[in-house]
Scaffold this active site. Structure first.
Site, mmCIF file in Angstrom:
data_model
loop_
_atom_site.group_PDB
_atom_site.id
_atom_site.type_symbol
_atom_site.label_atom_id
_atom_site.label_comp_id
_atom_site.label_asym_id
_atom_site.label_seq_id
_atom_site.Cartn_x
_atom_site.Cartn_y
_atom_site.Cartn_z
ATOM 1 N N HIS A 171 0.832 -1.218 0.000
ATOM 2 C CA HIS A 171 0.000 0.000 0.000
ATOM 3 C C HIS A 171 0.861 1.260 0.000
ATOM 4 C CE1 HIS A 171 -3.206 -2.821 1.267
ATOM 5 N NE2 HIS A 171 -2.264 -3.294 2.070
ATOM 6 N N SER A 292 14.452 21.333 -17.077
ATOM 7 C CA SER A 292 13.229 22.114 -17.283
ATOM 8 C C SER A 292 13.600 23.365 -18.055
ATOM 9 C CB SER A 292 12.631 22.486 -15.933
ATOM 10 O OG SER A 292 11.811 23.629 -16.062
ATOM 11 N N LYS A 298 15.920 21.693 -12.089
ATOM 12 C CA LYS A 298 15.193 20.436 -12.264
ATOM 13 C C LYS A 298 16.026 19.358 -12.962
ATOM 14 C CE LYS A 298 11.465 19.541 -11.347
ATOM 15 N NZ LYS A 298 10.188 19.912 -11.959
#
Ligand code: ARG
Length: 478
Positions: A171, A292, A298
């Protein structure tokens, strides 16, 4: 001047567009012809089409349906046709509908009469089914090779990280500590099964439809085993109606691609997650990230994201292909032409993903410190503690309950599970001895899970050796 009812001499020489022959006087409507033409995408069958035709011509000569000289002229002519269309850049004519008509028409242009004998005991229906099977077989072995190259890297990286600890998740919640080697080998298992699916599909695809004719075979004395074996097929197909009208072999390959795509989407997703600052488990090699255009800091995991996304497209290809085949009455229907593009797209997409994987995986910079830190929470050893109690004779359900109490107690005290004061243990449950908290140490806990398929470093090494032997047996250096 042409006689009435006879086509002009130029048209007598070549098959009419779409194989319409003498039956039609008018050309096909332009928009209809555009919809009908497949040459845009089936030109990739060129090589297989030519191979199939050459085998067919040789067989026709062997059984005496055409002369040896004609067969030789056809084989040589087809080589030239293939070369012209492939390298010479000769364009295929969409008015001739498909690759098969383009090849035959050009052959007749080049060699004349012998070329007109090639289509003896054959239809485009058994021809295209044969071409696509040849194409499918080559594609399947290509996919197998790509999977093997990827498994080699997974195997190496698993060896390197057989003992590197990280949390295992259920999970997406930290569950129990495992090893990175074990985690990587999970993907090696998936890809190993994908490999089996390609091989399995290939085995069923390896029957030759040639000789099935349009749907009802032929009265001419052909030898189907001869073309089948010349083309590397296991045997001729056993039913002409089925052979010209089923594309299950394409669907099986497309399914193998789709499921591989789903596996790779899971890997892609984990790389996206793991390379986030929140996880920080891995850095992707620079060759596999994008920057980016706006944010200079980034380092985006575009390639991993695309691995994740391609699965959508592969599932679409499979569904499109199966939907086209659904509800088709026997035997050939033109609908089948529509199976080609999704089939090719599945192959191309899978090829592109497999091409990137070995380098991507080899260039991953794992951060064992971050992983170990994430696996440090003693709560991840709760199950191991319960199993320790079982080893001391406590029934599992009781052990589960005891550890549950211990967890709640630690939460009340605001301490880690391993920090519950030894003096308080007996008060929680008499079965809890002070030494039992040692099982909460993650590396000790993992090392104890040595069963077959378990994450213990020793067991990971065992699996690494097994995989290494398999890959070496296939000729790879591992
Ligand atoms: N381009 C066709 C296909 O992909 C080839 C077979 C055409 N046969 C026919 N009867 N029109 O199925």
């Amino acid at each position: 001047m042409s006689e009435p009812g006879r086509p002009p001499a130029s048209e007598q020489n070549h098959p009419k567009p779409g194989g319409r022959g003498a039956r039609f006087s008018a050309a096909m409507d332009e928009a209809a012809a555009a919809l009908n033409a497949s040459v845009k995408f089936d030109r990739r069958l060129l090589r297989d089409d030519v191979r199939g035709s050459q085998a067919h011509a040789r067989m026709l000569a062997a059984v005496g349906l055409i002369s040896k000289e004609d067969a030789e002229a056809i084989v040589a002519g087809l080589d030239r046709v293939a070369q012209e269309f492939a390298e010479g850049g000769r364009p295929m004519d969409p008015a001739l509908e498909d690759v098969h008509m383009n090849v035959e028409s050009r052959l007749i242009e080049l060699i004349g009469d012998p070329g007109r004998r090639l289509h003896t005991a054959r239809s485009r229906n058994d021809q295209v089914a044969t071409d696509m099977r040849l194409y499918a077989l080559a594609a399947a072995s290509e996919m197998v090779a790509g999977l093997d190259r990827t498994r080699v890297v997974l195997c190496r990286r698993a060896r390197e990280h057989a003992a590197t600890l990280l949390p295992g998740y259920t999970h997406l919640q930290r569950a129990q500590a495992v090893t990175l080697g074990h985690h990587l080998l999970a993907y090696a298992e998936m890809l190993g099964r994908d490999r089996g699916r390609f091989l399995d599909a290939a085995q069923r695809a390896a029957e030759c439809p040639l000789g099935s004719g349009a749907l009802a075979a032929t009265s001419l004395p052909i030898k189907r085993e001869m073309t089948a074996s010349a083309l590397g097929f296991r045997a001729p197909t056993r039913n002409s109606l089925d052979a010209v009208s089923d594309r299950d072999f394409c669907a099986e390959l497309a399914f193998a691609c789709a499921l591989l795509g789903v596996h790779l989407s899971r890997l892609g997703e984990e790389l996206v997650l793991w390379s986030s600052s929140e996880f920080g488990f891995v850095r992707l090699g620079e060759g596999y990230c994008s920057g980016s255009s706006l944010m200079p800091q980034k380092r985006n995991p575009d390639i991993a994201e695309l691995l994740r996304a391609k699965s959508g497209r592969l599932l679409g290809d499979l569904v499109a292909l199966l939907t086209v085949c659904k509800g088709l009455a026997l035997a050939y229907n033109k609908d089948l032409q529509e199976t080609q593009e999704p089939f090719y797209d599945a192959i191309d997409t899978t090829r592109a993903s497999l091409a990137v994987l070995p380098g991507l995986l080899a260039g991953l910079e794992f951060n064992p410190e971050r992983m170990k830190e994430a696996a440090r929470d003693p709560a991840l050893g709760a199950t191991d503690l319960a199993e320790h109690l079982v080893r001391e004779g406590v029934p599992f359900r009781r052990a589960h309950e005891i550890v549950g109490h211990l967890v709640r107690h630690a939460e009340r005290l605001g301490v880690l599970l391993s920090e519950v004061p030894e003096a308080e243990l007996a008060g929680i449950a008499p079965e809890l001895h002070p030494t039992c908290l040692q099982t909460l140490n993650p590396s000790r806990a993992v090392a104890a899970r040595t069963v077959i398929g378990g994450p213990a470093p020793a067991q990971v090494m065992h699996e690494v050796e097994r995989l290494t032997a398999e890959l070496r047996g296939l000729g790879f250096e591992v």
